[in-house]
Scaffold this motif. Structure first.
Motif, PDB file in Angstrom:
ATOM      1  N   HIS A 144       0.910  -1.279   0.189  1.00 25.12           N
ATOM      2  CA  HIS A 144      -0.011   0.004  -0.085  1.00 25.12           C
ATOM      3  C   HIS A 144       0.843   1.329  -0.048  1.00 25.12           C
ATOM      4  O   HIS A 144       0.242   2.335  -0.208  1.00 25.12           O
ATOM      5  N   GLY A 145       2.052   1.084   0.146  1.00 26.43           N
ATOM      6  CA  GLY A 145       3.112   2.189   0.211  1.00 26.43           C
ATOM      7  C   GLY A 145       2.946   3.421  -0.904  1.00 26.43           C
ATOM      8  O   GLY A 145       3.023   4.451  -0.265  1.00 26.43           O
ATOM      9  N   ASN A 146       2.426   3.094  -2.017  1.00 27.43           N
ATOM     10  CA  ASN A 146       2.511   3.912  -2.916  1.00 27.43           C
ATOM     11  C   ASN A 146       1.127   4.642  -3.220  1.00 27.43           C
ATOM     12  O   ASN A 146       0.886   5.730  -4.149  1.00 27.43           O
ATOM     13  N   LYS A 147       0.198   4.459  -2.229  1.00 23.17           N
ATOM     14  CA  LYS A 147      -1.204   4.965  -2.360  1.00 23.17           C
ATOM     15  C   LYS A 147      -1.333   6.495  -1.486  1.00 23.17           C
ATOM     16  O   LYS A 147       0.025   6.633  -0.978  1.00 23.17           O
ATOM     17  N   TRP A 148      -2.405   7.009  -1.447  1.00 22.37           N
ATOM     18  CA  TRP A 148      -2.185   8.297  -0.835  1.00 22.37           C
ATOM     19  C   TRP A 148      -3.251   8.586   0.239  1.00 22.37           C
ATOM     20  O   TRP A 148      -4.351   7.689   0.099  1.00 22.37           O
ATOM     21  N   ILE A 149      -3.001   9.272   0.936  1.00 21.39           N
ATOM     22  CA  ILE A 149      -3.929   9.402   2.074  1.00 21.39           C
ATOM     23  C   ILE A 149      -3.710  10.933   2.622  1.00 21.39           C
ATOM     24  O   ILE A 149      -2.579  11.645   2.213  1.00 21.39           O
ATOM     25  N   MET A 150      -4.726  11.710   3.296  1.00 22.82           N
ATOM     26  CA  MET A 150      -4.546  13.058   3.587  1.00 22.82           C
ATOM     27  C   MET A 150      -3.824  13.305   4.839  1.00 22.82           C
ATOM     28  O   MET A 150      -3.927  12.324   5.640  1.00 22.82           O
ATOM     29  N   GLY A 151      -2.518  13.927   4.817  1.00 17.87           N
ATOM     30  CA  GLY A 151      -1.731  14.092   5.868  1.00 17.87           C
ATOM     31  C   GLY A 151      -2.439  15.296   6.893  1.00 17.87           C
ATOM     32  O   GLY A 151      -2.980  16.114   6.287  1.00 17.87           O
ATOM     33  N   ARG A 152      -2.412  14.720   8.202  1.00 20.61           N
ATOM     34  CA  ARG A 152      -3.420  15.625   9.192  1.00 20.61           C
ATOM     35  C   ARG A 152      -2.091  16.247  10.291  1.00 20.61           C
ATOM     36  O   ARG A 152      -1.525  15.605  10.869  1.00 20.61           O
ATOM     37  N   THR A 153      -2.587  17.513  10.498  1.00 17.20           N
ATOM     38  CA  THR A 153      -1.875  18.168  11.551  1.00 17.20           C
ATOM     39  C   THR A 153      -2.981  18.564  12.402  1.00 17.20           C
ATOM     40  O   THR A 153      -3.939  19.397  12.026  1.00 17.20           O
ATOM     41  N   ARG A 154      -2.799  18.470  13.932  1.00 17.80           N
ATOM     42  CA  ARG A 154      -3.675  18.959  14.872  1.00 17.80           C
ATOM     43  C   ARG A 154      -5.404  18.455  14.587  1.00 17.80           C
ATOM     44  O   ARG A 154      -6.081  19.184  14.714  1.00 17.80           O
ATOM     45  N   MET A 155      -5.320  17.286  13.945  1.00 18.82           N
ATOM     46  CA  MET A 155      -6.427  16.695  13.653  1.00 18.82           C
ATOM     47  C   MET A 155      -7.172  17.242  12.422  1.00 18.82           C
ATOM     48  O   MET A 155      -8.575  16.977  12.431  1.00 18.82           O
ATOM     49  N   GLN A 156      -6.653  18.204  11.775  1.00 15.97           N
ATOM     50  CA  GLN A 156      -7.133  18.806  10.420  1.00 15.97           C
ATOM     51  C   GLN A 156      -6.680  18.352   9.117  1.00 15.97           C
ATOM     52  O   GLN A 156      -5.207  17.994   9.479  1.00 15.97           O
ATOM     53  N   ALA A 157      -7.171  18.293   8.216  1.00 13.47           N
ATOM     54  CA  ALA A 157      -6.698  18.100   7.033  1.00 13.47           C
ATOM     55  C   ALA A 157      -5.689  19.111   6.581  1.00 13.47           C
ATOM     56  O   ALA A 157      -5.645  20.353   6.643  1.00 13.47           O
ATOM     57  N   ALA A 158      -4.375  18.558   6.284  1.00 14.79           N
ATOM     58  CA  ALA A 158      -3.043  19.609   5.844  1.00 14.79           C
ATOM     59  C   ALA A 158      -2.827  19.167   4.432  1.00 14.79           C
ATOM     60  O   ALA A 158      -3.302  20.069   3.495  1.00 14.79           O
ATOM     61  N   LEU A 159      -1.883  18.368   3.917  1.00 14.05           N
ATOM     62  CA  LEU A 159      -1.658  18.052   2.679  1.00 14.05           C
ATOM     63  C   LEU A 159      -1.412  16.633   2.282  1.00 14.05           C
ATOM     64  O   LEU A 159      -1.287  15.973   3.367  1.00 14.05           O
TER      65      LEU A 159
END
Length: 356
Positions: A144-159
């Motif tokens: 699964h390493g090449n798939k994508w997810i939303m990075g989150r900071t302080r539990m909010q969508a980031a990049l």
């Protein structure tokens, strides 16, 4: 409810029979007898007693099966099990062998050394389990390493980030903790041999040679010094246990968030049922890791209290270790098993298409 790890039904969630076996009374007694036997044999090797007599004494010790009820009564009276154990060992022991039994030792020498032997077994088990967890994470990264997810900071969508980025965040601390465990072993796996006040005077001029012989037989290190009141290695081990559960708890927290409806970044093949809402699939093991991490974090402070051993030996801080460390070990053992189990249940992570 005295213990969730062995409770009739809570043990189904918290229990770890393999770790529990290492901490059992039977396993502990076997290690205590091994220490006493190694001491007897060492006395014979260095010539303090006749070698044949020493070996005869050691064989008597290793074959002995004491009455657990008598050990319980003796511990209630003496505060430690060793006086009752030594008294029981003298039963049936030829008179010529008595000078090869325990003379010069103190209870803490025997119990601390037996405890370190237990640590060694636990560390071997936990190292294998850590390797299994990092191996499972590596396998997930391959798939699964090449798939994508939303990075989150302080539990909010980031990049957007790659799944491999999240997996590496989970893996690196565990790899570092495995290396840290190997580094700790020189301080942790040390024979304890100090005699009543830690000077080794009661053991005699051959004390260091006796310690060498015992360490060799028991698979430990003779550091050349008594550490009755220096508990830093035990505190370091307690810290390590808490850091392991903390690293696994971080994974559990992330997984619980990633499997939320509406987020749906991960799907698990297993999950817990709700008694009222059959549509739910609760991430039980991920939640358990968070609980275990927080529990271990509360226990580790107690081990820092146990560092304060007064004068030459303590009867208060020492016994505090007996209460706390087994709980920490059971907590860590269960966390390692639970983490690998639910990581193997991961069916999908992320999306094939980059997230806008």
């Amino acid at each position: 409810m005295a213990d969730v790890f062995t409770h009739p039904w809570l043990g189904g969630l918290f229990g770890d029979s393999e770790t529990e076996a290492l901490l059992s009374a039977e396993a502990t007694l076997k290690r205590l007898l091994a220490v006493e036997a190694a001491y007897s044999r060492a006395l014979g090797v260095v010539g303090v007693v006749d070698k044949n007599t020493a070996n005869e004494t050691a064989e008597h010790i290793l074959q002995f099966s004491p009455d657990m009820a008598e050990l319980r009564r003796g511990t209630a009276e003496d505060g430690v099990v060793v006086p009752a154990l030594v008294t029981a060992l003298r039963t049936g022991l030829p008179l010529r062998c008595e000078k090869a039994l325990h003379i010069g030792l103190t209870s803490q020498d025997v119990i601390d050394t037996a405890t370190v032997m237990m640590f060694k077994q636990v560390c071997d088990l936990f190292a294998k389990r850590l390797e299994a967890v990092t191996g499972t994470l590596a396998a997930l990264n391959e798939i699964h390493g090449n798939k994508w997810i939303m990075g989150r900071t302080r539990m909010q969508a980031a990049l957007p980030i790659a799944v491999s980025d999240r997996l590496s965040i989970w893996t690196r601390p565990l790899a570092e903790l495995l290396e840290r465990l190997h580094q700790q072993q020189a301080c942790l796996f040390r024979l304890q041999l100090g005699g009543p006040v830690g000077t080794r005077d009661s053991i005699g001029a051959n004390a260091n040679e006796i310690a060498d012989q015992m360490a060799d037989e028991l698979g430990l290190i003779n550091s050349g010094v008594c550490w009755h009141t220096n508990r830093s290695a035990f505190a370091d081990f307690a810290n390590w246990l808490s850091l392991v559960t903390g690293a696994l708890g971080k994974i559990g927290q992330d997984v619980a968030l990633m499997t939320q409806q509406g987020v749906d970044e991960m799907r698990l093949s297993g999950g817990g049922r709700s008694s009222a809402m059959p549509h739910k699939q609760n991430p039980i093991l991920a939640e358990l890791l968070v609980t275990l991490a927080r529990y271990n974090a509360t226990l580790v402070s107690g081990m820092h209290h146990a560092v304060v051993h007064e004068q030459e030996r303590s009867g208060t801080a020492w016994t505090l270790e007996w209460i706390i460390l087994p709980q920490q070990i059971m907590t860590t053992g269960r966390a390692l098993v639970a983490s690998n189990t639910f990581l193997e249940q991961i069916e999908t992570i992320g999306s094939d298409a980059p997230i806008a």
